[in-house]
Design an enzyme around this catalytic site. Structure first.
Site, PDB file in Angstrom:
ATOM      1  N   PRO A   1       0.827  -1.122  -0.020  1.00 57.77           N
ATOM      2  CA  PRO A   1      -0.062  -0.033  -0.078  1.00 57.77           C
ATOM      3  C   PRO A   1       0.905   1.295  -0.080  1.00 57.77           C
ATOM      4  O   PRO A   1       1.863   1.307   0.796  1.00 57.77           O
ATOM      5  CB  PRO A   1      -0.595  -0.212   1.341  1.00 57.77           C
ATOM      6  CG  PRO A   1      -0.688  -1.334   1.806  1.00 57.77           C
ATOM      7  CD  PRO A   1       0.774  -1.992   1.159  1.00 57.77           C
ATOM      8  N   GLU A   2       0.697   2.339  -0.918  1.00 58.37           N
ATOM      9  CA  GLU A   2       1.178   3.509  -0.960  1.00 58.37           C
ATOM     10  C   GLU A   2       0.574   4.740  -0.214  1.00 58.37           C
ATOM     11  O   GLU A   2      -0.844   4.309   0.169  1.00 58.37           O
ATOM     12  CB  GLU A   2       1.799   3.769  -2.446  1.00 58.37           C
ATOM     13  CG  GLU A   2       3.038   2.883  -2.654  1.00 58.37           C
ATOM     14  CD  GLU A   2       3.540   3.471  -3.869  1.00 58.37           C
ATOM     15  OE1 GLU A   2       3.639   4.511  -4.107  1.00 58.37           O
ATOM     16  OE2 GLU A   2       4.466   2.343  -4.544  1.00 58.37           O
TER      17      GLU A   2
END
Ligand SMILES: [Zn+2]
Length: 272
Positions: free
Chosen positions: A2-3
């Site tokens: 996840p960014e």
């Protein structure tokens, strides 16, 4: 992994779930460690605390209560969700029971995530938070700031952008996408980025992150939000994961190489 846009999506959802400021009734720990041991005693001191807000700093989720803060990081595979009775899953590591009747579950099959406490108002005291650069969507991240901080840096611009001390939350996918939109080759030396480039780059970074947030993030590597929904920004990517495909602007084949251990994509014609 996840960014920032994905973490922001989770933050907004957790925020919505706890907007009535419920009390933490109890924690249940199904494991004592993720990447590091969990501070179970300190967390248990927060039983009875009222949840005041949910914030995001870089890729950390910060649950603020009137008895201190809970910091979590999704690592590679972490998720938060509401788990009703009978909705337990393998790899659920922590449950938080709330006075609103909700049970929040933190699940992380690969256990690269983090679950800790922090002191509200003294984030600098947290080793996780103290050295972080400005938020890319915040007012501190200006073209002057970026250009000044790239002076004297011989590293490639893409590597420099991914340094969390320079600016937080510009991960691998978004660094490639922003550099494409700004017409800058990822390999260019950071100190050869002009003032005009820096200005373009700041606005392209903001644009790709904001567009991704608007679409609920991208679901590359299995990201799911709290309700199990997938983001859809992966469908808008212009260079990332498009090796050998035609550039959306000039039809040249997209190139790929590995820089600092990370897959990197660019158009050899549009980016200089
Ligand atoms: Zn092109």
């Amino acid at each position: 992994m996840p960014e920032l846009p994905e973490v922001e999506t989770v933050k907004r959802e957790l925020s919505e779930m706890t907007k009535d400021q419920p009390i933490i009734e109890k924690f249940e720990f199904l494991r004592k460690d993720l990447r590091d041991p969990m501070p179970i005693k300190k967390l248990n001191l927060m039983v009875g605390a009222r949840i005041l807000s949910v914030q995001r700093r870089a890729k950390y989720l910060l649950i603020e209560t009137d008895k201190g803060g809970i910091l979590s990081h999704l690592g590679m595979t972490g998720t938060w969700r509401v788990a009703g009775r009978g909705e337990e899953l393998v790899h659920d590591h922590v449950y938080i029971f709330l006075s609103s009747g909700l049970r929040l579950a933190f699940r992380d099959p690969r256990r690269f995530g983090i679950f800790e406490t922090f002191t509200i108002g003294n984030e600098k005291a947290s080793s996780r938070l103290k050295d972080l650069g400005p938020e890319p969507l915040g007012s501190e991240f200006t073209s002057d700031y970026l250009w000044t901080h790239l002076r004297g840096k011989k590293a490639p611009i893409k590597t420099a952008l991914m340094d969390q001390k320079m600016v937080v939350g510009v991960g691998n996918i978004y660094a490639s996408e922003a550099l494409f939109r700004a017409g800058i080759r990822p390999q260019r030396r950071a100190d050869r980025v002009t003032r005009a480039d820096a200005q373009k780059l700041v606005s392209c970074i903001r644009e790709v992150l904001q567009q991704s947030i608007d679409k609920g993030g991208s679901s590359i590597s299995d990201f799911k939000s709290t309700n199990g929904a997938e983001g859809s920004y992966q469908d808008s990517l212009q260079v990332y994961d498009r090796k050998g495909q035609s550039c959306v602007v000039c039809k040249t084949h997209i190139r790929h190489s590995v820089m600092a251990g990370r897959s990197t994509y660019w158009c050899p014609c549009c980016q200089v």
